[in-house]
Design an enzyme around this catalytic site. Structure first.
Site, PDB file in Angstrom:
ATOM      1  N   LYS A   1      21.379 -22.171   9.444  1.00 38.35           N
ATOM      2  CA  LYS A   1      20.019 -23.280   8.965  1.00 38.35           C
ATOM      3  C   LYS A   1      19.258 -22.734   8.997  1.00 38.35           C
ATOM      4  CE  LYS A   1      24.728 -25.215   9.299  1.00 38.35           C
ATOM      5  NZ  LYS A   1      25.794 -25.578  10.234  1.00 38.35           N
TER       6      LYS A   1
ATOM      7  N   ASP B   1      24.787 -28.292  20.734  1.00 43.99           N
ATOM      8  CA  ASP B   1      24.832 -27.211  19.888  1.00 43.99           C
ATOM      9  C   ASP B   1      23.855 -27.790  18.652  1.00 43.99           C
ATOM     10  OD1 ASP B   1      25.889 -26.253  17.174  1.00 43.99           O
ATOM     11  OD2 ASP B   1      27.444 -27.638  16.669  1.00 43.99           O
TER      12      ASP B   1
ATOM     13  N   TRP C   1      30.864 -32.546  13.579  1.00 40.79           N
ATOM     14  CA  TRP C   1      30.618 -31.260  14.481  1.00 40.79           C
ATOM     15  C   TRP C   1      31.043 -31.555  15.393  1.00 40.79           C
ATOM     16  CZ3 TRP C   1      31.741 -27.638  11.370  1.00 40.79           C
ATOM     17  CH2 TRP C   1      30.964 -26.754  10.222  1.00 40.79           C
TER      18      TRP C   1
HETATM   19  C1  LIG Z   1      27.153 -25.683  10.323  1.00 43.13           C
HETATM   20  C2  LIG Z   1      27.550 -26.396  11.837  1.00 43.13           C
HETATM   21  C3  LIG Z   1      28.671 -25.589  12.303  1.00 43.13           C
HETATM   22  C4  LIG Z   1      29.358 -24.570  12.204  1.00 43.13           C
HETATM   23  O1  LIG Z   1      28.695 -23.494  12.322  1.00 43.13           O
HETATM   24  P1  LIG Z   1      29.524 -22.040  11.341  1.00 43.13           P
HETATM   25  O2  LIG Z   1      28.927 -20.914  11.719  1.00 43.13           O
HETATM   26  O3  LIG Z   1      30.131 -22.254  10.146  1.00 43.13           O
HETATM   27  O4  LIG Z   1      30.545 -21.997  12.266  1.00 43.13           O
HETATM   28  C5  LIG Z   1      28.672 -26.198  13.857  1.00 43.13           C
HETATM   29  N1  LIG Z   1      27.863 -26.908  14.581  1.00 43.13           N
HETATM   30  C6  LIG Z   1      26.717 -27.304  13.533  1.00 43.13           C
HETATM   31  C7  LIG Z   1      25.220 -28.585  14.142  1.00 43.13           C
HETATM   32  C8  LIG Z   1      26.362 -27.023  12.226  1.00 43.13           C
HETATM   33  O5  LIG Z   1      25.575 -27.274  11.544  1.00 43.13           O
END
Ligand SMILES: *Cc1c(COP(=O)(O)O)cnc(C)c1O
Length: 360
Positions: A196, A172, A101
């Site tokens: 999540k 993030d 990511w």
């Molecule tokens: C799932 C995830 C993303 C991507 O998220 P989207 O909503 O599908 O764009 C980005 N960073 C991390 C750490 C993630 O777990």
């Protein structure tokens, strides 16, 4: 049979929240309509917006000099929004790379701005490892420092926060927001896709130090503009109202569980149970160095990978869903977010023990 959903995202949600949403699905607050059928600018919805922000502020202890935005576009939307809003003329942004990511965030930023890529992984022949943030060598001149504290796919989590004398720290937290206590003031911008640990996909949380809203950045779409969204109460355009409503209910549920501190204690218990079992099994293995094992996403591998398909089909039959690992790392992955209870991890460990015995 209880079903436990280990999907990495969109992920399992608290059954109590789902039941409440079901009960008021057709008739919300005795209005005779669903929350998703009313104007986002109506009094009742504005109350949801205000309440959810207040709850999130309490849960994370967010200081007053931070704004909370409820945006669109998920984690990847923020991969674009961050460089577009935070760019400073003549300076590069520093991207600390700890896995899939953070690499994705870097690739997106490279479309718009100049970046410096700092590799913070130090994998060994036997597994995944990452350099603790205290040992990162960050360039002094930077517009901001971006990193990903929990790599959802690799199962690598950073438990300390990088420091920089001048550049804002951007994190993030898509897969570990609200999973353990953090000091928000150690960050300047935190973002997370909701799907999540918070609610349905589509909604994205941004917690940003208000002084950062003054940055000029680059020309950008209105829906990715932090300062505009802040001025508009996150309602520059129609927000994902149902996801926002459900997030508010998840925040209420979290408060009822005792808040983030209580969740952290349970999350540690869940992770320990699973990692300890894997380590002593002689049948499964986890390739992540102990100091950086994720509390939320636990990748594991069967020593005999020929058994993968059998493992997955029997797990499914046992009500243990979505355990297949991400295609980029293979093996299995159990995502054990806040809403996945200790009993679910116990059920997984029990299943894994029986499977090992039968196939060992
Ligand atoms: C799932 C995830 C993303 C991507 O998220 P989207 O909503 O599908 O764009 C980005 N960073 C991390 C750490 C993630 O777990």
């Amino acid at each position: 049979m209880s079903v436990y959903n280990f999907c990495a995202g969109p992920a399992t949600l608290p059954p109590d929240v789902m039941k409440k949403a079901q009960a008021e699905f057709l008739n919300w607050q005795d209005m005779g309509v669903s929350v998703m059928e009313i104007s986002h600018r109506s009094e009742p919805f504005l109350a949801v917006a205000a309440q959810s922000e207040a709850r999130l502020r309490r849960l994370m202890n967010i200081p007053d000099d931070y704004a909370v935005l409820f945006m669109h576009g998920g984690g990847r939307g923020q991969f674009s929004a961050v460089p577009l809003n935070l760019h400073v003329e003549g300076k590069a942004a520093v991207y600390c790379n700890s896995g899939v990511w953070s690499q994705g965030a870097l690739d997106e930023a490279n479309k718009f701005i100049e970046t410096v890529n700092i590799n913070v992984r130090k994998d060994t022949a036997t597994g995944f490892d990452v350099t603790p943030a205290s040992d990162w060598n960050l360039p002094l001149d930077a517009s901001y420092v971006h990193y990903c504290p929990n790599e959802t796919i690799d199962g690598v989590e950073l438990f300390d926060v990088p420091k920089h004398p001048t550049a804002p720290i951007v994190a993030d937290m898509s897969s570990n927001i609200l999973s353990r206590e953090i000091d928000v003031s150690a960050f300047d911008l935190i973002y997370a896709g909701a799907q999540k640990n918070i609610g349905p996909s589509g909604l994205t949380i941004v917690i940003i130090k208000k002084s950062l809203l003054e940055r000029k950045g680059l020309p950008r779409p209105g829906i990715l503009d932090y300062s505009l969204e802040h001025k508009q109460g996150s309602m520059f355009n129609t927000p994902p109202t149902f996801a926002w409503y459900l997030a508010n209910e998840v925040f209420a549920w979290l408060e009822a569980q005792g808040g983030v501190k209580a969740m952290e204690a349970i999350n540690k218990q869940k992770a320990e149970l699973l990692y300890d079992f894997i380590d002593q099994s002689g049948f499964y293995s986890n390739k992540v160095a102990k100091h950086c094992r994720s509390l939320m996403n636990v990748p594991f591998w069967l020593n005999n990978e020929k058994l993968n398909d059998l493992f997955l089909s029997q797990a499914n039959q046992a009500g243990l869903l979505a355990l297949e690992g991400h295609r980029s790392v293979g093996g299995m992955r159990a995502s054990i977010y806040n809403a996945l209870p200790l009993e679910g991890v116990q059920a997984l460990v029990d299943f894994m023990a029986v499977f090992a015995k039968e196939n060992g």
